[in-house]
Design an enzyme around this catalytic site. Sequence first.
Site, PDB file in Angstrom:
ATOM      1  CE  LYS A  29     -19.387  19.856  10.290  1.00 23.56           C
ATOM      2  NZ  LYS A  29     -18.038  20.273   9.883  1.00 23.56           N
TER       3      LYS A  29
ATOM      4  CB  SER B 292      -0.963  -0.038   1.182  1.00 16.28           C
ATOM      5  OG  SER B 292      -1.993   0.914   1.033  1.00 16.28           O
TER       6      SER B 292
END
Length: 272
Positions: A174, A122
């Site tokens: 949000k 990764s």
Amino acid sequence: SINDIAERRRIRRKLTFWRIFSFLFIAAGIVLAWMALNGGSLEADANKDHIARITISGLIQDDKELLERIERIARKDSAKALIVSISSPGGTTYGGAVIYKAIRRVAEKKPVVSDVRTLAASAGYMIAVGGDTIVAGDNSITGSIGVIFQYPQVKPLLDKLGVSLEEIKSAPLKAEPSPFHDASQEAKDVMRLMVMDSFDWFVSLVAERRHLTKEQALKLADGRVYTGRQALAAKLVDTIGGEAEIRKFLEGKKLAKDLPIVDWVPPSKTSP
């Protein structure tokens, strides 16, 4: 008198003690300053021509000290090359990206070898592609080209406890996704767009650095890991081997075969 003689001897012993203490204190200060100026290494004199080596291990994050150390190696004329030894399962995309860019700045001035040890996956592989060449062990684990975003979900536990969390927010997205309630499909779509944007950048980086087409890189970027042998066949690494192969590459860059390798280590966090 006898008392005067004894007092003078006592004073002389005190003076001798403080002179020795002062000398040792100053000497320790000089050693610590020398370590700081030379990347914290006492293995060899970093002011002499050498091959610098840094080790990147564990979880990769935004590491200010490591970045500063890499920048010092870039500026150090006596550091004729850099070996980046990697043993990491990955970490943050941002952390991997900034270290990759720092390594590329070194590569603009001197050869850089990525040394894949036990594991460079990764973000660890992202850093590895910053080198001019990648050397891996035949059973090293590398690859895992992809991006993941995870978040916990504690709502089932709260339901069992009879606890709920109410919220008032300016817009539906949000603070989404939230661990306190199931994510809406809209929130999941937004997170996926963010993940895919980072993923596209990562794949493009692999394609560019490994001289692959975007389509070839995408086929390799399904998140799987590869052994060193598999990675070599897939063109994700250049060579199977270790220090001997690294030396051979650097000799091809006109570096002397007996040039010492100096480990640039982080300064000690404990005081002598």
